[in-house]
Scaffold this motif. Structure first.
Motif, PDB file in Angstrom:
ATOM      1  N   SER A 273       0.843  -1.187   0.000  1.00  0.00           N
ATOM      2  CA  SER A 273       0.000   0.000   0.000  1.00  0.00           C
ATOM      3  C   SER A 273       0.877   1.234   0.000  1.00  0.00           C
ATOM      4  O   SER A 273       2.083   1.172   0.238  1.00  0.00           O
ATOM      5  CB  SER A 273      -0.937   0.004   1.211  1.00  0.00           C
ATOM      6  N   CYS A 274       0.249   2.368  -0.305  1.00  0.00           N
ATOM      7  CA  CYS A 274       0.981   3.630  -0.335  1.00  0.00           C
ATOM      8  C   CYS A 274       0.158   4.671   0.407  1.00  0.00           C
ATOM      9  O   CYS A 274      -1.024   4.470   0.677  1.00  0.00           O
ATOM     10  CB  CYS A 274       1.209   4.073  -1.775  1.00  0.00           C
ATOM     11  N   GLN A 275       0.808   5.772   0.743  1.00  0.00           N
ATOM     12  CA  GLN A 275       0.106   6.911   1.325  1.00  0.00           C
ATOM     13  C   GLN A 275       0.007   7.957   0.224  1.00  0.00           C
ATOM     14  O   GLN A 275       0.952   8.714  -0.004  1.00  0.00           O
ATOM     15  CB  GLN A 275       0.865   7.455   2.528  1.00  0.00           C
ATOM     16  N   PRO A 276      -1.129   7.987  -0.463  1.00  0.00           N
ATOM     17  CA  PRO A 276      -1.238   8.827  -1.657  1.00  0.00           C
ATOM     18  C   PRO A 276      -1.024  10.312  -1.402  1.00  0.00           C
ATOM     19  O   PRO A 276      -0.402  10.988  -2.219  1.00  0.00           O
ATOM     20  CB  PRO A 276      -2.645   8.538  -2.172  1.00  0.00           C
ATOM     21  N   LEU A 277      -1.512  10.805  -0.272  1.00  0.00           N
ATOM     22  CA  LEU A 277      -1.372  12.247  -0.003  1.00  0.00           C
ATOM     23  C   LEU A 277       0.078  12.675   0.139  1.00  0.00           C
ATOM     24  O   LEU A 277       0.523  13.638  -0.477  1.00  0.00           O
ATOM     25  CB  LEU A 277      -2.122  12.618   1.279  1.00  0.00           C
TER      26      LEU A 277
ATOM     27  N   ASP B  34      -5.222  12.381   6.138  1.00  0.00           N
ATOM     28  CA  ASP B  34      -3.774  12.353   5.928  1.00  0.00           C
ATOM     29  C   ASP B  34      -3.161  10.958   5.940  1.00  0.00           C
ATOM     30  O   ASP B  34      -2.194  10.696   5.251  1.00  0.00           O
ATOM     31  CB  ASP B  34      -3.070  13.202   6.998  1.00  0.00           C
ATOM     32  N   THR B  35      -3.717  10.095   6.764  1.00  0.00           N
ATOM     33  CA  THR B  35      -3.117   8.769   6.925  1.00  0.00           C
ATOM     34  C   THR B  35      -3.726   7.722   5.988  1.00  0.00           C
ATOM     35  O   THR B  35      -3.427   6.532   6.118  1.00  0.00           O
ATOM     36  CB  THR B  35      -3.313   8.288   8.382  1.00  0.00           C
ATOM     37  N   ALA B  36      -4.575   8.158   5.075  1.00  0.00           N
ATOM     38  CA  ALA B  36      -5.224   7.219   4.152  1.00  0.00           C
ATOM     39  C   ALA B  36      -4.173   6.389   3.416  1.00  0.00           C
ATOM     40  O   ALA B  36      -3.120   6.901   3.038  1.00  0.00           O
ATOM     41  CB  ALA B  36      -6.073   7.980   3.145  1.00  0.00           C
ATOM     42  N   ARG B  37      -4.477   5.113   3.244  1.00  0.00           N
ATOM     43  CA  ARG B  37      -3.595   4.239   2.473  1.00  0.00           C
ATOM     44  C   ARG B  37      -4.379   3.655   1.314  1.00  0.00           C
ATOM     45  O   ARG B  37      -5.547   3.333   1.464  1.00  0.00           O
ATOM     46  CB  ARG B  37      -3.045   3.116   3.349  1.00  0.00           C
TER      47      ARG B  37
ATOM     48  N   GLU C   7       1.214  -0.311  -4.803  1.00  0.00           N
ATOM     49  CA  GLU C   7       2.616  -0.197  -4.407  1.00  0.00           C
ATOM     50  C   GLU C   7       3.079   1.238  -4.565  1.00  0.00           C
ATOM     51  O   GLU C   7       2.708   1.916  -5.519  1.00  0.00           O
ATOM     52  CB  GLU C   7       3.486  -1.098  -5.285  1.00  0.00           C
ATOM     53  N   GLU C   8       3.928   1.687  -3.644  1.00  0.00           N
ATOM     54  CA  GLU C   8       4.410   3.071  -3.673  1.00  0.00           C
ATOM     55  C   GLU C   8       4.999   3.446  -5.023  1.00  0.00           C
ATOM     56  O   GLU C   8       4.723   4.502  -5.562  1.00  0.00           O
ATOM     57  CB  GLU C   8       5.464   3.288  -2.581  1.00  0.00           C
ATOM     58  N   GLN C   9       5.837   2.574  -5.557  1.00  0.00           N
ATOM     59  CA  GLN C   9       6.501   2.877  -6.817  1.00  0.00           C
ATOM     60  C   GLN C   9       5.480   2.994  -7.955  1.00  0.00           C
ATOM     61  O   GLN C   9       5.598   3.856  -8.820  1.00  0.00           O
ATOM     62  CB  GLN C   9       7.530   1.792  -7.130  1.00  0.00           C
TER      63      GLN C   9
ATOM     64  N   ARG D 273      -6.487  15.662  -7.988  1.00  0.00           N
ATOM     65  CA  ARG D 273      -7.535  15.415  -7.020  1.00  0.00           C
ATOM     66  C   ARG D 273      -7.506  13.953  -6.601  1.00  0.00           C
ATOM     67  O   ARG D 273      -7.506  13.066  -7.453  1.00  0.00           O
ATOM     68  CB  ARG D 273      -8.883  15.754  -7.669  1.00  0.00           C
ATOM     69  N   LEU D 274      -7.455  13.721  -5.301  1.00  0.00           N
ATOM     70  CA  LEU D 274      -7.472  12.359  -4.754  1.00  0.00           C
ATOM     71  C   LEU D 274      -8.770  12.182  -3.974  1.00  0.00           C
ATOM     72  O   LEU D 274      -9.088  13.008  -3.124  1.00  0.00           O
ATOM     73  CB  LEU D 274      -6.302  12.145  -3.801  1.00  0.00           C
ATOM     74  N   SER D 275      -9.498  11.126  -4.279  1.00  0.00           N
ATOM     75  CA  SER D 275     -10.738  10.899  -3.539  1.00  0.00           C
ATOM     76  C   SER D 275     -11.056   9.413  -3.474  1.00  0.00           C
ATOM     77  O   SER D 275     -10.438   8.605  -4.164  1.00  0.00           O
ATOM     78  CB  SER D 275     -11.901  11.676  -4.176  1.00  0.00           C
ATOM     79  N   GLU D 276     -12.030   9.093  -2.641  1.00  0.00           N
ATOM     80  CA  GLU D 276     -12.498   7.717  -2.517  1.00  0.00           C
ATOM     81  C   GLU D 276     -14.003   7.732  -2.626  1.00  0.00           C
ATOM     82  O   GLU D 276     -14.660   8.618  -2.092  1.00  0.00           O
ATOM     83  CB  GLU D 276     -12.084   7.125  -1.167  1.00  0.00           C
TER      84      GLU D 276
END
Length: 148
Positions: free
Chosen positions: A5-9, A36-39, A43-45, A69-72
């Motif tokens: 997983s990654c931390q997109p923000l 802020d802590t959303a995962r 993969e990070e890369q 824009r990042l959303s769920e």
């Protein structure tokens, strides 16, 4: 891929800061509804490559603004990149991301960015859509389902 997983923000902030230095005439905005802590289950890369390719592309075409824009929504993780550039004609949008096909032969790069984005999205059963952005240019939306 399971369990990565990654931390997109956090990643988006770093990437946009770097791209802002690279494309000094363009303002990169980050617009997010995430905590802020959303995962995200990417993969990070892979996330860096996805966002990096799209935001860099947007930066090349933009007149002055790129909005990320990042959303769920439900089980979808949504990444949208808007630019205020010339946009892409509706009949040409379906060609975007086809290997070896380039919208503008004069632009730097080799046209692989969007093909890589399509491959990465597919790896996560995701979808890539190209639309007109409210900013006037292109909107690229990547939707990645949460693997349950």
């Amino acid at each position: 891929l399971a369990g990565s997983s990654c931390q997109p923000l956090e990643q988006a902030r770093e990437l946009l800061w770097m791209l802002g230095r690279l494309h000094s005439n363009v303002e990169f905005d980050l617009d997010s509804t995430l905590i802020d802590t959303a995962r995200w289950p990417i993969e990070e890369q892979d996330f860096s490559e996805l966002l990096g390719n799209l935001a860099d592309n947007a930066g090349k075409w933009a007149r002055s603004r790129v909005r990320v824009r990042l959303s769920e929504k439900g089980d979808q993780r949504i990444l949208e990149i808007h630019d205020d550039g010339p946009g892409v004609a509706p009949e040409e949008r379906s060609q975007l991301g086809t290997r070896g096909w380039r919208l503008d032969q004069q632009m730097p790069g080799h046209g692989l960015g969007l093909a890589i984005v399509r491959d990465l999205a597919a790896r996560y059963q995701g979808a890539v859509q190209f639309e007109a952005s409210p900013l006037g240019g292109l909107l690229v939306r990547v939707e990645i389902p949460t693997q349950g």
